[in-house]
Write a protein that holds these residues in place. Structure first.
Motif, PDB file in Angstrom:
ATOM      1  N   TRP A  25       0.753  -1.125  -0.001  1.00 26.82           N
ATOM      2  CA  TRP A  25       0.125   0.113  -0.130  1.00 26.82           C
ATOM      3  C   TRP A  25       0.706   1.228  -0.137  1.00 26.82           C
ATOM      4  O   TRP A  25       0.145   2.421   0.072  1.00 26.82           O
ATOM      5  N   LYS A  26       2.138   1.184   0.127  1.00 23.72           N
ATOM      6  CA  LYS A  26       2.959   2.475   0.269  1.00 23.72           C
ATOM      7  C   LYS A  26       2.830   3.363  -0.828  1.00 23.72           C
ATOM      8  O   LYS A  26       2.661   4.737  -0.596  1.00 23.72           O
ATOM      9  N   ILE A  27       2.749   2.794  -2.066  1.00 23.07           N
ATOM     10  CA  ILE A  27       2.795   3.900  -3.228  1.00 23.07           C
ATOM     11  C   ILE A  27       1.232   4.575  -3.269  1.00 23.07           C
ATOM     12  O   ILE A  27       1.384   5.834  -3.412  1.00 23.07           O
ATOM     13  N   ARG A  28       0.259   3.640  -2.935  1.00 20.58           N
ATOM     14  CA  ARG A  28      -1.045   4.281  -2.810  1.00 20.58           C
ATOM     15  C   ARG A  28      -1.103   5.278  -1.886  1.00 20.58           C
ATOM     16  O   ARG A  28      -1.589   6.316  -1.747  1.00 20.58           O
ATOM     17  N   LEU A  29      -0.420   5.220  -0.522  1.00 16.38           N
ATOM     18  CA  LEU A  29      -0.430   5.837   0.638  1.00 16.38           C
ATOM     19  C   LEU A  29       0.191   7.172   0.345  1.00 16.38           C
ATOM     20  O   LEU A  29      -0.393   8.352   0.534  1.00 16.38           O
ATOM     21  N   LEU A  30       1.246   7.144  -0.218  1.00 17.32           N
ATOM     22  CA  LEU A  30       1.890   8.511  -0.781  1.00 17.32           C
ATOM     23  C   LEU A  30       1.031   9.132  -1.799  1.00 17.32           C
ATOM     24  O   LEU A  30       1.109  10.348  -1.578  1.00 17.32           O
ATOM     25  N   TRP A  31       0.405   8.618  -2.797  1.00 17.07           N
ATOM     26  CA  TRP A  31      -0.356   9.373  -3.784  1.00 17.07           C
ATOM     27  C   TRP A  31      -1.703   9.800  -2.975  1.00 17.07           C
ATOM     28  O   TRP A  31      -1.975  11.050  -3.220  1.00 17.07           O
ATOM     29  N   PHE A  32      -2.204   9.374  -2.017  1.00 16.47           N
ATOM     30  CA  PHE A  32      -3.266   9.866  -1.257  1.00 16.47           C
ATOM     31  C   PHE A  32      -3.081  10.811  -0.511  1.00 16.47           C
ATOM     32  O   PHE A  32      -3.892  11.650  -0.359  1.00 16.47           O
ATOM     33  N   ILE A  33      -1.754  10.783   0.007  1.00 21.81           N
ATOM     34  CA  ILE A  33      -1.587  11.916   0.959  1.00 21.81           C
ATOM     35  C   ILE A  33      -1.158  13.166   0.073  1.00 21.81           C
ATOM     36  O   ILE A  33      -1.619  14.257   0.525  1.00 21.81           O
ATOM     37  N   HIS A  34      -0.620  12.898  -0.847  1.00 26.24           N
ATOM     38  CA  HIS A  34      -0.292  14.108  -2.029  1.00 26.24           C
ATOM     39  C   HIS A  34      -1.661  14.436  -2.319  1.00 26.24           C
ATOM     40  O   HIS A  34      -1.764  15.990  -2.514  1.00 26.24           O
ATOM     41  N   GLU A  35      -2.783  13.796  -2.526  1.00 24.57           N
ATOM     42  CA  GLU A  35      -3.911  14.500  -2.955  1.00 24.57           C
ATOM     43  C   GLU A  35      -4.682  15.236  -1.969  1.00 24.57           C
ATOM     44  O   GLU A  35      -5.803  15.704  -2.197  1.00 24.57           O
ATOM     45  N   GLY A  36      -3.991  15.052  -0.583  1.00 22.65           N
ATOM     46  CA  GLY A  36      -4.963  15.932   0.443  1.00 22.65           C
ATOM     47  C   GLY A  36      -5.582  14.935   1.269  1.00 22.65           C
ATOM     48  O   GLY A  36      -6.345  15.403   2.296  1.00 22.65           O
ATOM     49  N   ASN A  37      -5.408  13.625   1.351  1.00 26.54           N
ATOM     50  CA  ASN A  37      -6.073  12.708   2.313  1.00 26.54           C
ATOM     51  C   ASN A  37      -5.239  12.360   3.521  1.00 26.54           C
ATOM     52  O   ASN A  37      -4.002  11.717   3.089  1.00 26.54           O
ATOM     53  N   LYS A  38      -5.209  13.165   4.521  1.00 26.41           N
ATOM     54  CA  LYS A  38      -4.094  13.123   5.572  1.00 26.41           C
ATOM     55  C   LYS A  38      -4.525  12.281   6.965  1.00 26.41           C
ATOM     56  O   LYS A  38      -3.331  12.027   7.663  1.00 26.41           O
ATOM     57  N   ARG A  39      -5.694  12.332   7.176  1.00 25.47           N
ATOM     58  CA  ARG A  39      -5.944  11.499   8.334  1.00 25.47           C
ATOM     59  C   ARG A  39      -6.032  10.062   8.094  1.00 25.47           C
ATOM     60  O   ARG A  39      -6.167   9.493   6.954  1.00 25.47           O
ATOM     61  N   PRO A  40      -5.381   9.257   9.239  1.00 26.57           N
ATOM     62  CA  PRO A  40      -5.541   7.941   8.961  1.00 26.57           C
ATOM     63  C   PRO A  40      -7.006   7.360   8.666  1.00 26.57           C
ATOM     64  O   PRO A  40      -7.063   6.208   7.752  1.00 26.57           O
ATOM     65  N   SER A  41      -8.243   7.825   9.281  1.00 28.96           N
ATOM     66  CA  SER A  41      -9.475   7.432   8.854  1.00 28.96           C
ATOM     67  C   SER A  41      -9.755   7.543   7.264  1.00 28.96           C
ATOM     68  O   SER A  41     -10.357   6.654   6.648  1.00 28.96           O
ATOM     69  N   GLU A  42      -9.425   8.697   6.625  1.00 26.90           N
ATOM     70  CA  GLU A  42      -9.578   9.061   5.295  1.00 26.90           C
ATOM     71  C   GLU A  42      -8.738   8.061   4.538  1.00 26.90           C
ATOM     72  O   GLU A  42      -9.042   7.685   3.540  1.00 26.90           O
ATOM     73  N   LEU A  43      -7.479   7.726   4.788  1.00 23.73           N
ATOM     74  CA  LEU A  43      -6.324   6.804   4.164  1.00 23.73           C
ATOM     75  C   LEU A  43      -7.173   5.470   4.262  1.00 23.73           C
ATOM     76  O   LEU A  43      -7.213   4.696   3.125  1.00 23.73           O
ATOM     77  N   GLN A  44      -7.551   5.025   5.216  1.00 21.80           N
ATOM     78  CA  GLN A  44      -8.395   3.733   5.633  1.00 21.80           C
ATOM     79  C   GLN A  44      -9.672   3.635   4.619  1.00 21.80           C
ATOM     80  O   GLN A  44      -9.924   2.477   3.943  1.00 21.80           O
ATOM     81  N   ARG A  45     -10.425   4.767   4.278  1.00 25.21           N
ATOM     82  CA  ARG A  45     -11.447   4.804   3.510  1.00 25.21           C
ATOM     83  C   ARG A  45     -11.242   4.738   2.038  1.00 25.21           C
ATOM     84  O   ARG A  45     -11.731   4.197   1.322  1.00 25.21           O
ATOM     85  N   LYS A  46      -9.973   5.167   1.550  1.00 22.92           N
ATOM     86  CA  LYS A  46      -9.292   5.129   0.306  1.00 22.92           C
ATOM     87  C   LYS A  46      -8.924   3.667   0.127  1.00 22.92           C
ATOM     88  O   LYS A  46      -8.833   3.345  -1.305  1.00 22.92           O
ATOM     89  N   ILE A  47      -8.642   2.972   0.983  1.00 22.55           N
ATOM     90  CA  ILE A  47      -7.893   1.858   0.906  1.00 22.55           C
ATOM     91  C   ILE A  47      -8.564   0.597   1.554  1.00 22.55           C
ATOM     92  O   ILE A  47      -7.986   0.160   2.576  1.00 22.55           O
TER      93      ILE A  47
END
Length: 116
Positions: A25-47
């Motif tokens: 998930w690391k590449i996707r995490l980096l991309w989603f943080i870059h897009e503005g999804n910064k909270r762990p719950s937001e990242l969990q929803r994206k993945i």
């Protein structure tokens, strides 16, 4: 805590990149943080396929490798946000090119993957 049994091969740029970005998930995490999804719950929803535990482990590794920074706000309940460091931001063009290549070759890649 996991302890490595063998030393990593750090003699080549590709080995270094693999060492830092290895993880489902690391590449996707980096991309989603870059897009503005910064909270762990937001990242969990994206993945949603990733467990919270695995995402936290991979975020910790990205932080350890200076690709993301974690900010903890002193509120109750605690609030945590992640952002890209300058070093992490330098990976975004590379990830974008990989994504474009994947999109361009999507059908062939799907066929190859499904063949097993």
């Amino acid at each position: 805590m996991y302890e490595r049994k063998t030393k990593p091969n750090l003699n080549c740029g590709l080995d270094l990149i693999a060492e830092v970005l290895y993880g489902k998930w690391k590449i996707r995490l980096l991309w989603f943080i870059h897009e503005g999804n910064k909270r762990p719950s937001e990242l969990q929803r994206k993945i949603p396929d990733a467990s919270r535990r695995v995402l936290n482990m991979q975020l910790n590794e990205l932080e350890k490798h200076d690709l993301v920074a974690r900010k903890i706000y002193p509120v109750v309940p605690p609030k945590v946000e992640y952002s890209l460091t300058g070093f992490g931001q330098s990976l975004i063009p590379v990830i974008a090119v990989l994504g474009e290549w994947g999109d361009k070759n999507q059908e062939k890649l799907k066929d190859l993957i499904l063949k097993g």
